[in-house]
Write a protein that holds these residues in place. Structure first.
Motif, short mmCIF file in Angstrom:
data_model
loop_
_atom_site.label_atom_id
_atom_site.label_comp_id
_atom_site.label_asym_id
_atom_site.label_seq_id
_atom_site.Cartn_x
_atom_site.Cartn_y
_atom_site.Cartn_z
N GLU A 110 -81.67 -25.02 -25.07
CA GLU A 110 -80.80 -25.43 -26.17
C GLU A 110 -81.48 -24.95 -27.45
OE1 GLU A 110 -80.57 -29.69 -26.70
OE2 GLU A 110 -79.29 -29.47 -28.45
N CYS A 111 -80.92 -23.93 -28.08
CA CYS A 111 -81.65 -23.25 -29.17
C CYS A 111 -81.14 -23.65 -30.56
CB CYS A 111 -81.51 -21.74 -29.03
SG CYS A 111 -82.43 -21.09 -27.64
N LEU A 112 -82.09 -23.88 -31.44
CA LEU A 112 -81.80 -24.08 -32.86
C LEU A 112 -82.55 -23.00 -33.63
CD1 LEU A 112 -82.58 -27.78 -32.45
CD2 LEU A 112 -80.49 -27.15 -33.65
N PHE A 113 -81.82 -22.18 -34.38
CA PHE A 113 -82.46 -21.13 -35.18
C PHE A 113 -82.18 -21.40 -36.66
CE2 PHE A 113 -81.67 -18.72 -31.08
CZ PHE A 113 -82.99 -18.85 -30.65
N MET A 114 -83.27 -21.49 -37.39
CA MET A 114 -83.20 -22.03 -38.74
C MET A 114 -83.64 -21.00 -39.78
SD MET A 114 -85.73 -25.03 -40.02
CE MET A 114 -87.13 -23.91 -40.10
N VAL A 115 -82.88 -20.92 -40.87
CA VAL A 115 -83.33 -20.14 -42.02
C VAL A 115 -84.23 -21.05 -42.83
CG1 VAL A 115 -82.62 -18.89 -44.09
CG2 VAL A 115 -81.13 -18.89 -42.06
N ALA A 116 -85.52 -20.71 -42.90
CA ALA A 116 -86.50 -21.59 -43.55
C ALA A 116 -86.48 -21.33 -45.05
CB ALA A 116 -87.88 -21.37 -42.94
N ASP A 117 -85.42 -21.78 -45.71
CA ASP A 117 -85.28 -21.45 -47.14
C ASP A 117 -86.26 -22.24 -48.02
OD1 ASP A 117 -83.68 -23.64 -46.48
OD2 ASP A 117 -82.01 -23.06 -47.74
N TRP A 118 -86.58 -23.46 -47.64
CA TRP A 118 -87.60 -24.18 -48.41
C TRP A 118 -88.95 -23.45 -48.32
CZ3 TRP A 118 -86.48 -27.12 -52.14
CH2 TRP A 118 -85.53 -28.14 -52.07
N HIS A 119 -89.29 -23.00 -47.12
CA HIS A 119 -90.55 -22.26 -46.96
C HIS A 119 -90.54 -20.98 -47.79
CE1 HIS A 119 -91.43 -24.73 -43.24
NE2 HIS A 119 -92.61 -24.69 -43.82
N ALA A 120 -89.39 -20.32 -47.85
CA ALA A 120 -89.30 -19.09 -48.65
C ALA A 120 -89.54 -19.41 -50.12
CB ALA A 120 -87.94 -18.43 -48.45
N LEU A 121 -88.92 -20.50 -50.58
CA LEU A 121 -89.05 -20.84 -52.00
C LEU A 121 -90.48 -21.18 -52.40
CD1 LEU A 121 -86.09 -23.10 -53.24
CD2 LEU A 121 -86.79 -20.86 -54.10
N MET A 122 -91.27 -21.70 -51.45
CA MET A 122 -92.64 -22.07 -51.77
C MET A 122 -93.44 -20.91 -52.33
SD MET A 122 -93.93 -24.28 -48.59
CE MET A 122 -93.00 -25.71 -48.05
N SER A 123 -93.22 -19.72 -51.77
CA SER A 123 -93.99 -18.58 -52.27
C SER A 123 -93.16 -17.69 -53.20
CB SER A 123 -94.55 -17.75 -51.11
OG SER A 123 -93.53 -17.37 -50.24
N GLU A 124 -91.83 -17.82 -53.14
CA GLU A 124 -90.96 -16.88 -53.88
C GLU A 124 -90.21 -17.56 -55.02
OE1 GLU A 124 -91.18 -13.68 -52.75
OE2 GLU A 124 -92.48 -14.48 -51.19
N TYR A 125 -90.67 -18.73 -55.46
CA TYR A 125 -89.86 -19.44 -56.45
C TYR A 125 -89.73 -18.68 -57.75
CZ TYR A 125 -94.41 -21.01 -58.21
OH TYR A 125 -95.68 -21.05 -58.69
N GLU A 126 -90.66 -17.75 -58.00
CA GLU A 126 -90.55 -16.94 -59.21
C GLU A 126 -89.44 -15.89 -59.11
OE1 GLU A 126 -95.17 -17.18 -60.71
OE2 GLU A 126 -94.67 -16.75 -58.63
N ASN A 127 -88.99 -15.61 -57.86
CA ASN A 127 -87.88 -14.67 -57.66
C ASN A 127 -86.71 -15.35 -56.97
OD1 ASN A 127 -88.88 -12.08 -58.54
ND2 ASN A 127 -90.40 -12.31 -56.91
#
Ligand code: TRP
Ligand code: SF4
Length: 328
Positions: free
Chosen positions: A36-53
Motif C-alpha cells: 500500500e504505497c504513499l508517495f509524498m511531495v516533501a514541500d516543507w522539506h524543500a522550503l527548509m533549504s530553498e526558502y530564499e527561492n
C-alpha cells in the motif's frame, strides 16, 4: 488488505533527472502492486533549504508530480499527495521534537555535510536541524513500515527508528520501527564522473530534448587511459559503461568485451548509449506532454491523494491523542 504500507518522498527542488528515475521512481512503480504505497511531495522539506527561492516551489511541485505520473506512478494504486496538505505531519513532528535530543541531530552526517555544502544558503535554522524529525513524522503519521530510499537517507531512517523507540517507551505507543528498502540498481554517477547533482550540471533531466541528450552523452568522461582508438579500454572505471549497465542490459556484456578488446570506439559506444536513453525517455516525455495539457487531472490527483492521506493520518493521530491526552 494485509499489504504492508510504504511511504516515500521527494523534495521538489528542481526538475527530475535520470538519477531519480533509476534510483527511485522505477522502484516506486515496482512496489505499487505489492504494497500500500504513499508517495509524498516533501514541500516543507524543500522550503527548509530553498526558502530564499520559494517562488519556484509551486512549479517544481507540479513538474515533479507530472514526472512521477509520466514514469508510471499510478494514482489508482498509490496515494500521491503534498506533505503540507496533511496537517497531522506537524502534530507528529512536534511530538517527536519533544523527544529528540539535540545531540542526535547535531551528529547526523547529512546535517554536517549540508552545512559544509550549502554555504550560499542560510540553513542555520531551527527547522533545518530538525529535518530528520519531520521525516520521521512523515513516516510514522502513516505507521509506514517500509521506506524505499537511497543510501544517503540511511542515517535518517536510523534516527527515525530511535525516535520511534523513544516515543513508544515514553508514551506507551505502539508505532512500528520503519525499515529502509534500498534499490538494487547501482547508483549512477554524474555525466562528469562526480556525484550526480543538479548543482554540478552533470545530469540529464527526464524532460531533456533529444539533441541535448546526445550532446551531453557525447561529452561524458570515459576511461582516461584510453587515448587512441586501438587502446584497450577499462569499462570498470568508465561512467559510460555504468550507464550501459542500467540502460542497455541486453547488450552490456558485448560492450564490456568489445571495449576491453578495443573493438568498439568510445564515440560509437556513446552513440549507442544516447540511443538507449532517448528510447527510454520517449514514452515518459509523451506522457509528460499529456499531463502538461491536463493540469486539471494533476490537480484532481493531488486532491484525492490528500483526502486519502488525511484519513490515515488523522486516525493514527487520534490514537496518539487518546494515549497521551486521554481523549476520544
Ligand atoms: N529526505 C528525503 C530526500 O531528500 C525526502 C523525504 C522527506 C522522505 N520525507 C521523507 C523520504 C519520508 C522518505 C520518507 O530524499
Ligand atoms: Fe567507456 Fe565505452 Fe569507451 Fe569503453 S568503449 S572506455 S565503455 S566509452
Amino acid at each position: 488488505m494485509g499489504k504492508k504500507r510504504v511511504l516515500s518522498g521527494m523534495r521538489p527542488t528542481g526538475p527530475l533527472h535520470l538519477g531519480h528515475l533509476v534510483g527511485a521512481l522505477s522502484n516506486w512503480v515496482d512496489l505499487q502492486d505489492s504494497y500500500e504505497c504513499l508517495f509524498m511531495v516533501a514541500d516543507w522539506h524543500a522550503l527548509m533549504s530553498e526558502y530564499e527561492n520559494y517562488e519556484k516551489l509551486r512549479d517544481y511541485i507540479y513538474d515533479n508530480v507530472i514526472d512521477w505520473l509520466a514514469c508510471g506512478v499510478d494514482p489508482e494504486k498509490a496515494v500521491i499527495f503534498l506533505q503540507s496538505e496533511v496537517k497531522e505531519h506537524l502534530d507528529m513532528y512536534m511530538l517527536f521534537s519533544i523527544l529528540t535530543p539535540l545531540g542526535w541531530l547535531e551528529r547526523c552526517p547529512t546535517y554536517k555535510e549540508q552545512l559544509q555544502n550549502l554555504k550560499t544558503r542560510n540553513i542555520q535554522t531551527h527547522a533545518f536541524i530538525g529535518y530528520p524529525v519531520l521525516q520521521a513524522a512523515d513516516i510514522l503519521i502513516y505507521e509506514a513500515e517500509v521506506v524505499p530510499v537511497g543510501e544517503d537517507q540511511i542515517p535518517h531512517l536510523e534516527l527515525a527508528r530511535e525516535i520511534v523507540r523513544r516515543a513508544n517507551y515514553h508514551f506507551g505507543l505502539n508505532l512500528p520501527e520503519p525499515q529502509p528498502l534500498l534499490t538494487q540498481v547501482p547508483r549512477l554517477p554524474g555525466l562528469d564522473g562526480r556525484k550526480m547533482s543538479k548543482s554540478y550540471g552533470n545530469v540529464i533531466n527526464l524532460s531533456e530534448e533529444e539533441g541535448a541528450i546526445r550532446k551531453k552523452v557525447s561529452k561524458m568522461i570515459t576511461d582516461p587511459e584510453r587515448i587512441k582508438r586501438s587502446d584497450p579500454g577499462h569499462p570498470e572505471i568508465c561512467s559510460v559503461y555504468l550507464y550501459h549497465k542500467v540502460f542497455s542490459q541486453d547488450e552490456v556484456k558485448n560492450i564490456e568485451s568489445a571495449c576491453r578488446a578495443a573493438q568498439i570506439g568510445c564515440v560509437e559506444c556513446k552513440r549507442r548509449l544516447a540511443d538507449r536513453i532517448v528510447e527510454r525517455l520517449a514514452p515518459i516525455k509523451d506522457r509528460r506532454r499529456y499531463y502538461l495539457g491536463h493540469m486539471d487531472d494533476v490537480q484532481a490527483i493531488l486532491e484525492s491523494g490528500a483526502r486519502r492521506a488525511r484519513e490515515i493520518a488523522s486516525s493514527v493521530w487520534a490514537k496518539v491523542r487518546r494515549q497521551i491526552w486521554g481523549e476520544d
